[in-house]
Design a protein around this motif. Structure first.
Motif, mmCIF file in Angstrom:
data_model
loop_
_atom_site.group_PDB
_atom_site.id
_atom_site.type_symbol
_atom_site.label_atom_id
_atom_site.label_comp_id
_atom_site.label_asym_id
_atom_site.label_seq_id
_atom_site.Cartn_x
_atom_site.Cartn_y
_atom_site.Cartn_z
ATOM 1 N N VAL A 64 7.551 9.899 -3.863
ATOM 2 C CA VAL A 64 6.217 9.552 -3.354
ATOM 3 C C VAL A 64 5.184 10.538 -3.897
ATOM 4 C CG1 VAL A 64 4.812 9.327 -1.265
ATOM 5 C CG2 VAL A 64 7.138 8.417 -1.307
ATOM 6 N N LYS A 119 -1.085 8.686 -9.900
ATOM 7 C CA LYS A 119 -2.185 7.762 -9.600
ATOM 8 C C LYS A 119 -3.513 8.504 -9.452
ATOM 9 C CE LYS A 119 -2.907 6.324 -5.515
ATOM 10 N NZ LYS A 119 -2.829 5.776 -4.141
ATOM 11 N N ILE A 170 6.377 -1.413 -3.313
ATOM 12 C CA ILE A 170 7.338 -0.383 -2.910
ATOM 13 C C ILE A 170 8.483 -1.082 -2.194
ATOM 14 C CG2 ILE A 170 7.725 1.717 -1.564
ATOM 15 C CD1 ILE A 170 4.711 2.243 -1.673
ATOM 16 N N ILE A 176 3.581 8.347 4.185
ATOM 17 C CA ILE A 176 4.093 6.981 4.064
ATOM 18 C C ILE A 176 3.914 6.261 5.393
ATOM 19 C CG2 ILE A 176 6.486 7.432 4.792
ATOM 20 C CD1 ILE A 176 7.380 5.631 2.402
ATOM 21 N N GLN A 229 3.088 1.494 2.658
ATOM 22 C CA GLN A 229 1.911 2.109 2.037
ATOM 23 C C GLN A 229 2.164 3.595 1.862
ATOM 24 O OE1 GLN A 229 -0.846 0.504 1.065
ATOM 25 N NE2 GLN A 229 -0.179 -1.485 1.836
ATOM 26 N N ILE A 230 1.776 4.125 0.706
ATOM 27 C CA ILE A 230 1.816 5.579 0.534
ATOM 28 C C ILE A 230 0.410 6.075 0.229
ATOM 29 C CG2 ILE A 230 4.224 5.621 -0.209
ATOM 30 C CD1 ILE A 230 3.313 5.992 -3.065
ATOM 31 N N SER A 231 0.149 7.312 0.607
ATOM 32 C CA SER A 231 -1.176 7.871 0.346
ATOM 33 C C SER A 231 -1.091 9.388 0.317
ATOM 34 C CB SER A 231 -2.170 7.416 1.417
ATOM 35 O OG SER A 231 -1.703 7.816 2.679
ATOM 36 N N GLU A 243 1.921 9.505 -6.232
ATOM 37 C CA GLU A 243 0.560 9.846 -5.802
ATOM 38 C C GLU A 243 -0.150 10.744 -6.827
ATOM 39 O OE1 GLU A 243 -1.478 9.139 -2.994
ATOM 40 O OE2 GLU A 243 -0.148 7.430 -3.085
#
Lengths: 90, 90
Positions: free
Chosen positions: B45, B52, B64, A84, A65-67, B49
């Motif tokens: 990454v 998005k 991913i 991550i 998961q990335i955020s 982000e």
């Protein structure tokens, strides 16, 4: 504790974190979560790959998961930083 | 071409790659793959982000993948380098 199986990646040598993850698995964890922010993200991927390929037989990356996290600096300014989470199971 | 919707992340400023991804979507692609190796993984990454959250409405990270690639140097020595593929769909 719920946080026991999380390894946070910082600026130490990669192998320090590999050892931390391997230690979690050897202590009986079936799942370990590797977390990193910003430039440490590359190192987190290295750690996951080294653990999987060299140290823990049958380990699999089950989710990534990335955020984006908002950090507030000393002067009250906010900065966005990517993060991550890599989930490894054996 | 099959490779049209892949954006390779290098050492240029992050926003250059954000623009490349947005351009792919605006040209009609429904899926774009962001690829990076080594230290550029963190930037990949960031690019995903930013695309998005700020530029492509409804964009989602659908998958991913991380892996290890063997590179051969000029002197024939091999080095392992981690890589990432981030799949974005709108």
């Amino acid at each position: 504790m719920a946080d026991d199986n999380i390894v946070y990646i910082g600026r130490k040598p990669t192998m320090n974190y590999v050892l931390a993850v391997v230690t979690q698995f050897n202590a009986g964890s079936d799942d370990v979560i590797i977390k990193a922010r910003g430039r440490s993200i590359s190192r987190a991927v290295d750690v996951a790959e080294i653990v999987k390929n060299r140290f823990v037989q049958g380990a699999k990356i089950t989710d990534i998961q990335i955020s984006t996290e908002q950090l507030t600096g000393e002067e009250g300014r906010t900065a966005n930083v990517s993060s991550i989470e890599i989930f490894i199971s054996k």
